[in-house]
Design a protein around this motif. Structure first.
Motif, PDB file in Angstrom:
ATOM      1  N   VAL A   1       0.805  -1.227   0.000  1.00 31.36           N
ATOM      2  CA  VAL A   1       0.000   0.000   0.000  1.00 31.36           C
ATOM      3  C   VAL A   1       0.836   1.273   0.000  1.00 31.36           C
ATOM      4  N   ILE A   2       2.161   1.156   0.067  1.00 34.50           N
ATOM      5  CA  ILE A   2       3.046   2.323   0.084  1.00 34.50           C
ATOM      6  C   ILE A   2       3.842   2.352  -1.215  1.00 34.50           C
ATOM      7  N   PRO A   3       3.969   3.516  -1.868  1.00 36.49           N
ATOM      8  CA  PRO A   3       4.729   3.601  -3.120  1.00 36.49           C
ATOM      9  C   PRO A   3       6.144   3.052  -2.965  1.00 36.49           C
TER      10      PRO A   3
ATOM     11  N   ARG B   1      -0.187   5.859   2.611  1.00 38.49           N
ATOM     12  CA  ARG B   1      -0.948   4.709   2.121  1.00 38.49           C
ATOM     13  C   ARG B   1      -1.749   5.135   0.890  1.00 38.49           C
ATOM     14  N   THR B   2      -1.651   4.359  -0.168  1.00 41.82           N
ATOM     15  CA  THR B   2      -2.396   4.678  -1.394  1.00 41.82           C
ATOM     16  C   THR B   2      -3.760   4.008  -1.421  1.00 41.82           C
ATOM     17  N   ASP B   3      -4.106   3.251  -0.370  1.00 40.21           N
ATOM     18  CA  ASP B   3      -5.379   2.536  -0.355  1.00 40.21           C
ATOM     19  C   ASP B   3      -6.451   3.247   0.468  1.00 40.21           C
TER      20      ASP B   3
ATOM     21  N   ALA C   1      -2.353  13.305  -4.292  1.00 36.85           N
ATOM     22  CA  ALA C   1      -2.587  11.861  -4.208  1.00 36.85           C
ATOM     23  C   ALA C   1      -2.789  11.261  -5.595  1.00 36.85           C
ATOM     24  N   GLU C   2      -3.479  11.998  -6.455  1.00 33.75           N
ATOM     25  CA  GLU C   2      -3.697  11.529  -7.828  1.00 33.75           C
ATOM     26  C   GLU C   2      -2.370  11.386  -8.563  1.00 33.75           C
TER      27      GLU C   2
ATOM     28  N   VAL D   1       0.678  10.956  -7.276  1.00 33.32           N
ATOM     29  CA  VAL D   1       1.552   9.944  -6.689  1.00 33.32           C
ATOM     30  C   VAL D   1       1.113   8.526  -7.038  1.00 33.32           C
ATOM     31  N   ARG D   2      -0.136   8.341  -7.325  1.00 35.30           N
ATOM     32  CA  ARG D   2      -0.607   6.991  -7.671  1.00 35.30           C
ATOM     33  C   ARG D   2       0.002   6.490  -8.985  1.00 35.30           C
ATOM     34  N   ASP D   3       0.498   7.407  -9.803  1.00 36.91           N
ATOM     35  CA  ASP D   3       1.125   7.035 -11.068  1.00 36.91           C
ATOM     36  C   ASP D   3       2.640   7.045 -10.889  1.00 36.91           C
TER      37      ASP D   3
ATOM     38  N   GLN E   1       6.271   9.979  -9.836  1.00 34.58           N
ATOM     39  CA  GLN E   1       6.982   9.878  -8.568  1.00 34.58           C
ATOM     40  C   GLN E   1       8.448  10.263  -8.759  1.00 34.58           C
TER      41      GLN E   1
END
Length: 415
Positions: free
Chosen positions: A119-121, A344-346, A360-361, A363-365, A369
């Motif tokens: 759940v962590i980049p 956490r990305t979840d 957050a949007e 960092v999800r990609d 990063q």
């Protein structure tokens, strides 16, 4: 190992036995060292304290203002045999020596139970781990390349939207200057000036150049025309700061924007916490945009390390604290106050402010990063780079060519 280090480790071992006995008398007592003393920071750490106490622990606050001051104090205590339960560091390599000396707890069991790696980049996982094991709890992701502004101040100067290019940026700074407002709220401290430089490096130079400079330590990239153009743009910002900038704390610069004395501040999103504490809404009256270029998200953040305390009740307190910090609900509540985004990305960020949702949007990609300099080089090298950047910025006669040569020299000797 030196005699001094052997003595420090022996003292630590003897004191740990004492601390473990004390912890047994007061279960889940946690002394936590941190540098969060500004308005938004204090509100954030209070979330952790309340959550820990709700989980059955006793939070003992040990705040020391200033990251460098705190880190020095924490390292002295850990090495000297009087370790706290936990201490804050920045995400990256600042705690390398403590791991190498065997002074920190391996958190991999707790990490496995919580499925942190899922759940962590990945760049954050790597920065919190050594040889595949977690030695720190990452608690947030800070974006380092934000530009914050007071929407009303910009509108009064005839600026209706955040600039998306550096040409537009400097045109807007001229409008603010003409309106009698300090264009850039500048914190004249080495770490702040280096943060702005890195934001310009990514925005104008792009992700590829940023990574070649810091990750690859590519001397050809550092002496390139593209790097020198970045340096020129950064140096040009001298024309838009006030005489009181040298030595100014970041939160004092933030207050200049909050009160309308200055137009914009280029700073990490911890500054957003102070806007929130002042009653301003990020994305509305407290505007936010990435530094022109928008080619990625410079990721930093905070971690907490856990010194060895002898096991038993002390370890139980540390494990409870680690679990509490990464609890999904606590992650949201803490980062809403702190100005950062959850590590956490979840977790559901839909209720967070517009700036946090944007971060957050991004960092999800993984393509967005961009690990900060702290991920790539030692704390000593970071300090040398900061000194080089500050010297360049504050010298009106400095040239991009000479700066690039000095910068390459520091990077070339990096460990």
């Amino acid at each position: 190992m030196s005699k001094l280090m052997r003595g420090a480790l022996l003292s630590a071992t003897m004191l740990c036995a004492h601390l473990t006995g004390a912890a047994a008398q007061e279960p889940n007592r946690a002394e936590v060292m941190h540098w969060w003393t500004s308005g938004g920071e204090a509100a954030g750490v209070r979330v952790f304290a309340d959550a820990y106490e709700k989980a059955g622990g006793t939070w003992v606050d040990a705040a020391i203002a200033g990251g460098q001051n705190l880190r020095a104090a924490a390292i002295n205590r850990i090495v000297g045999g009087n370790p706290p339960t936990s201490s804050q560091f920045n995400t990256g390599r600042q705690f390398d020596d403590l791991v190498g000396q065997g002074l920190l707890v391996d958190l991999d069991t707790v990490a496995g139970e919580g499925k942190w790696r899922d759940v962590i980049p990945a760049p954050i996982v790597n920065a919190a781990s050594r040889e595949g094991k977690f030695y720190a709890v990452p608690v947030n992701i800070h974006g380092h390349n934000w530009m914050f502004y007071n929407t009303a101040t910009l509108q009064k100067a005839g600026i209706t939207e955040a600039p998306k290019t550096f040409d537009a940026f400097f045109a807007d700074m001229d409008k603010l200057k003409a309106a009698g407002v300090t264009p850039i709220a500048w914190g004249g401290q080495p770490w702040q000036e280096a943060l702005v430089f890195d934001a310009v490096l990514l925005g104008q130079g792009g992700r590829d150049l940023f990574l070649k400079v810091y990750r690859d330590k590519d001397e050809e990239a550092i002496t390139s025309e593209a790097f020198q153009k970045v340096a020129e743009t950064f140096h040009r910002m001298r024309d838009y700061v006030d005489a009181g900038a040298p030595g100014r704390n970041w939160n004092d610069a933030t207050n200049m924007v909050i009160t309308g004395q200055a137009g914009v501040q280029i700073m990490g999103d911890w500054a957003k916490g102070d806007f929130i504490a002042a009653g301003m809404t990020p994305g509305d009256d407290a505007g936010c945009a990435l530094v022109p270029g928008e080619t990625g998200y410079v990721m930093g953040g905070d971690v907490f390390v856990f010194p060895k305390l002898g096991g038993g009740a002390a370890t139980e307190a540390q494990n409870l604290l680690a679990r509490t910090m990464l609890d999904p609900a606590t992650q949201i509540a803490f980062n809403e106050k702190k100005g950062s985004i959850p590590v956490r990305t979840d977790v559901d960020v839909s209720g967070m402010d517009a700036c946090a949702r944007r971060g957050a949007e991004l960092v999800r990609d993984p393509a967005n990063q961009v690990p900060s300099v702290n991920f790539h080089v030692s704390a000593d090298t970071v300090g040398a780079l900061q000194d080089t950047i500050t010297s360049y910025f504050n010298d009106p006669a400095a040239t991009p060519e000479n700066f690039a040569a000095d910068f390459a020299s520091v990077i070339g000797s990096a460990d």
